[in-house]
Design an enzyme around this catalytic site. Structure first.
Site, mmCIF file in Angstrom:
data_model
loop_
_atom_site.group_PDB
_atom_site.id
_atom_site.type_symbol
_atom_site.label_atom_id
_atom_site.label_comp_id
_atom_site.label_asym_id
_atom_site.label_seq_id
_atom_site.Cartn_x
_atom_site.Cartn_y
_atom_site.Cartn_z
ATOM 1 N N ALA A 82 0.845 -1.192 0.000
ATOM 2 C CA ALA A 82 0.000 0.000 0.000
ATOM 3 C C ALA A 82 0.880 1.241 0.000
ATOM 4 O O ALA A 82 2.013 1.210 0.494
ATOM 5 C CB ALA A 82 -0.890 -0.009 1.235
ATOM 6 N N GLY A 87 0.900 -5.172 0.507
ATOM 7 C CA GLY A 87 -0.115 -5.298 -0.547
ATOM 8 C C GLY A 87 0.427 -5.976 -1.793
ATOM 9 O O GLY A 87 -0.342 -6.568 -2.569
ATOM 10 N N GLU A 92 3.586 -5.139 7.523
ATOM 11 C CA GLU A 92 2.728 -4.080 8.079
ATOM 12 C C GLU A 92 2.936 -3.892 9.577
ATOM 13 O O GLU A 92 2.851 -2.779 10.100
ATOM 14 C CB GLU A 92 1.248 -4.403 7.815
ATOM 15 C CG GLU A 92 0.827 -4.326 6.350
ATOM 16 C CD GLU A 92 1.076 -5.610 5.566
ATOM 17 O OE1 GLU A 92 1.761 -6.526 6.066
ATOM 18 O OE2 GLU A 92 0.577 -5.690 4.437
#
Ligand code: COA
Length: 257
Positions: A63, A106, A129
């Site tokens: 992301a 992602g 993450e």
């Protein structure tokens, strides 16, 4: 040419989707939206096979962290990436991820939304993450666990560590690895082989497996029963069976219908 994701229709019914978003192929809102549009296009008018790839060093770095904010932004980000990657996963054709380099966050989730992952020996996967104090929000907690098992998915997501190609292969995160210089040839060889196959039967096999994964074994077997019968409504099933009886295995020339 598209600015963030390139869509190319190659010979033989192969579609190549290439992320081309700057240095690290961050999955910005624009990239995610484009993936969703492409998935819709390839579902409405499916080719024979789809290949999703990124850059030589970075498949996708996850992301776009510069778009992060608080919980309100997070709700939009996770919903939009789920919708786009679910749409990609639901394309009724074999979708191959060709992973040449880093597939993080992602990027790993994008690869996991594809049906099959061919990785370069230099590929690196991971769900980092947690190192930002957050968790995978693009399907990683669910698809990684289904690929590698719950305990390994937890260890990878909780440490945020990088998983190199050899290990990715061993644990089922990558399905095959090849030397970097052979990656495109191997991807295209598999795509070409699939493109020559009985396309509708392939789509039915994918659907039976995917639908069954979210069901009990008994319900999944009922889905298989239904779609097995469905496959006999195709011209290809007639061609395939006749060719086998007349000429032996593997010689059928399918029409894809
Ligand atoms: N979102 C936004 N920007 C990102 C990014 C991301 N996911 N990943 C990298 N970038 C930016 C970096 O901030 C850097 O910006 P700058 O040039 O303005 O300083 C630029 O992209 C290049 O990154 P850099 O780390 O210098 O490149 P690298 O080749 O050394 O390493 C990666 C590449 C992908 C290994 C590394 O950037 C990385 O680990 N990225 C983060 C991955 C991540 O945590 N993803 C999960 C997101 S929730």
């Amino acid at each position: 040419m598209d600015s963030v994701v390139e869509l190319e229709y190659l010979d033989g019914g192969i579609v190549l989707v290439t992320l081309t978003n700057g240095k690290v192929n961050a999955l910005s809102g624009a990239v995610v939206a484009r993936i969703g549009e492409i998935a819709a296009e390839l579902t409405a008018a499916p080719p024979k096979v789809v290949v999703v790839t990124g850059g030589p060093k970075i498949f996708a770095a996850g992301a776009d962290i510069s778009e992060f904010g608080g919980p309100d932004e997070a709700a939009g980000i996770t919903e939009r990436i789920h919708v786009a990657l679910d749409a990609l996963a639901a394309i009724p054709r074999f979708v191959i991820a060709e992973v040449s380099g880093y597939a993080l966050g992602g990027g790993c989730e994008l690869a996991l939304a594809c049906d099959y992952r061919i990785a370069s020996e230099r590929a690196v996967f991971g769900q980092p993450e947690v190192l930002l104090g957050t968790i995978p929000g693009g399907g990683g907690t669910q698809r990684l666990a289904r690929a590698v098992g719950a305990s390994r998915a937890k260890e990878i997501s909780i440490t945020g560590r990088q998983v190199k190609a050899e290990e990715a292969l061993r644990i089922g995160l990558a399905d095959e690895i090849v030397p970097a210089e052979e990656l495109r040839d191997r991807t295209m060889a598999l795509a070409t082989e699939v493109a020559r196959g009985a396309t509708i039967a392939q789509a039915l096999a994918k659907a039976a497996i995917d639908r069954g994964l979210s069901m009990s074994l008994a319900d999944g077997l009922m889905v298989e029963r239904e779609l097995f019968v469905e496959s006999f409504r195709t011209e290809d099933s007639q061609i395939g069976v006749r060719s086998f009886l007349e000429n032996g295995p593997g010689k059928a020339e399918f029409l894809g219908r």
